[in-house]
Design an enzyme around this catalytic site. Structure first.
Site, mmCIF file in Angstrom:
data_model
loop_
_atom_site.group_PDB
_atom_site.id
_atom_site.type_symbol
_atom_site.label_atom_id
_atom_site.label_comp_id
_atom_site.label_asym_id
_atom_site.label_seq_id
_atom_site.Cartn_x
_atom_site.Cartn_y
_atom_site.Cartn_z
ATOM 1 N N ASP A 232 -3.288 2.633 -5.868
ATOM 2 C CA ASP A 232 -2.154 2.742 -4.947
ATOM 3 C C ASP A 232 -1.907 1.477 -4.136
ATOM 4 O O ASP A 232 -1.213 1.523 -3.135
ATOM 5 C CB ASP A 232 -2.371 3.923 -4.001
ATOM 6 C CG ASP A 232 -3.524 3.686 -3.043
ATOM 7 O OD1 ASP A 232 -4.385 2.840 -3.335
ATOM 8 O OD2 ASP A 232 -3.562 4.345 -1.992
ATOM 9 N N GLU A 233 -2.486 0.347 -4.528
ATOM 10 C CA GLU A 233 -2.228 -0.871 -3.754
ATOM 11 C C GLU A 233 -2.326 -2.123 -4.610
ATOM 12 O O GLU A 233 -3.041 -2.156 -5.615
ATOM 13 C CB GLU A 233 -3.175 -0.965 -2.569
ATOM 14 C CG GLU A 233 -4.646 -1.047 -2.934
ATOM 15 C CD GLU A 233 -5.501 -1.219 -1.694
ATOM 16 O OE1 GLU A 233 -5.893 -2.342 -1.386
ATOM 17 O OE2 GLU A 233 -5.778 -0.205 -1.047
ATOM 18 N N ASP B 102 0.857 -1.188 0.000
ATOM 19 C CA ASP B 102 0.000 0.000 0.000
ATOM 20 C C ASP B 102 0.893 1.237 0.000
ATOM 21 O O ASP B 102 1.696 1.426 0.905
ATOM 22 C CB ASP B 102 -0.861 -0.044 1.274
ATOM 23 C CG ASP B 102 -2.052 0.883 1.189
ATOM 24 O OD1 ASP B 102 -3.162 0.426 1.471
ATOM 25 O OD2 ASP B 102 -1.865 2.066 0.854
#
Length: 395
Positions: free
Chosen positions: A137-138, A22
């Site tokens: 974003d992960e 993350d």
DNA sequence: TCTGGGGTCCTAGGACCC
DNA sequence: TCTGGGGTCCTAGGACCC
């Protein structure tokens, strides 16, 4: 749960090694690469797009502050310095302005975030290619086939991302996605957390239930009403009680996750299920008095969705609309075409039919258009799927 | 001073078919 | 007049996630 039962659960499947990675305060961190002078300050990303920094007479950049903002919008990301004031993502900008009036406000720049997203994912893929995309974003990473020791591997991935992008991330590594996801949140920012099933009583059970991915605000509130606030309390809860309040399948899932059980595979090749565009108006619009403006926005949304479909090489068969009224009540309608399409005119006609089925008695706050039942256009061509042809104009 | 935009998945009722 | 069970598709809404 008795100890033998618990041990059996731990040994019930082959141990996997899954990472959840993350990026730390991703949008804000990308902005700090561009505006390094803001490092260390409270910065939030969000609002509407007109708050570009301007270059002042002295050649220095002038930034908007939260207190200068008026209007609709929410915070998408806040730096850790801004979070210290109680600002968090999803919060209305006006509310955030009360908490941190001097925080710098920057507009979102999705193109930039997508570029960095592709970059960090490529860096990870060069080290560990089994990746599941779960957001900009992960990612989840299946580390099962790699020989390297877990913490060294985590450090190597983090360092490679930092070298390539200047960004930091947090990593959780565990035998399943559920625990890996919880783990990546335990040592933020720039952390590594390695969990095994034997860590569940000590490190997972004390956490509040909403730390579990899939237990949101509604379920948290319902559980609290039953006196269940921690994952330990959930694990100890009477299954019959849970079933009577949550239904059989959700109750069974709650029990599984409270024991750290999750068999979901890392899905490395998923296709999108729907593509949509929606917009919240700057002021609520009257269905009759603002009809011309609404019509213009509606057409633009249909054209944007069509362009998105074409760019991504998809065609879709189910067309839907979404309306949100001034009181925030939201309705959807959809319509299934006989054939797939990516044509703006076809989409607009079908969406128009959907709109006609909604009584318009209140002012509107949001309008959206969605296409689902997607098919890759190339696959469709190979397999001879029918594609909706443009109808003559007089139709 | 309320609450963005992009998604996924689940449920549930009714139509329709065998 | 009343009578099945199962499967799939369509539609609407809602919870949840980033």
């Amino acid at each position: 749960m008795s100890s033998p039962e618990y041990n059996a659960m731990q040994q019930s499947s082959v141990q996997r090694r899954i990472a959840h990675l993350d990026m730390d305060a991703f949008y804000a961190s990308v902005e700090l690469l561009r505006y390094p002078e803001l490092r260390g300050q409270p910065v939030v990303i969000g609002g509407r797009s007109e708050h570009q920094p301007i270059v002042g007479a002295n050649g220095r950049r002038q930034f908007y502050r939260l207190r200068d903002y008026a209007g609709r919008g929410v915070i998408t990301t806040a730096t850790y310095e801004a979070r210290a004031f109680g600002v968090s993502s999803g919060m209305g900008v006006m509310r955030a302005a009360q908490l941190a009036p001097d925080a710098v406000l920057l507009p979102v720049d999705f193109d930039a975030y997508r570029r960095y997203s592709r970059q960090f994912k490529a860096v990870v893929a060069a080290i560990a290619p089994q990746i599941e995309n779960t957001g900009i974003d992960e990612i989840y990473i299946d580390l099962g086939s790699l020989p390297e020791e877990t913490s060294l591997l985590a450090q190597r991935i983090k360092q490679a991302i930092r070298d390539a992008t200047g960004l930091t991330c947090s990593v959780g590594i565990a035998p399943n996605k559920l625990l890996a996801k919880i783990g990546s949140d335990l040592n933020k920012p720039d952390g590594v957390t390695i969990l095994s099933m034997s860590d569940i009583p000590g490190r997972i059970w004390p956490l509040p239930v909403q730390k579990i991915n899939g237990i949101g605000p509604k379920a948290t509130k319902k559980l609290a009403a039953l006196g269940i606030r921690t994952i330990a309390e959930l694990a100890q809860a009477d299954p019959g009680l849970l079933q009577s309040h949550f239904g059989r399948s959700y109750a069974a899932w709650l029990r599984d996750v409270s024991l750290g059980i999750d068999h979901r595979p890392v899905d490395t090749c998923s296709e999108p299920k729907s593509i949509s565009r929606e917009t919240t108006f700057e002021r609520d619009l009257h269905p009759r008095l603002d009809r011309a403006l609404l019509s213009e926005i509606f057409t633009a949304l249909c054209e944007q969705v069509a362009a998105d479909l074409q760019r991504k090489n998809y065609i879709g068969r189910r067309i839907g609309v979404k309306l949100r009224f001034e009181d925030f009540h939201t309705v959807t309608r959809d319509f299934t075409l006989t054939m797939h399409t990516a044509d703006a005119g076809q989409i607009r006609r079908a969406a128009r039919e959907c709109l006609r089925r909604i009584p318009l008695t209140k002012k509107l706050r949001l309008l959206g258009v969605r296409v689902s039942s997607l098919l890759l256009a190339s696959t469709a061509a190979e397999e001879g799927h029918a594609i909706q042809q443009e109808l003559p104009l007089f139709f």
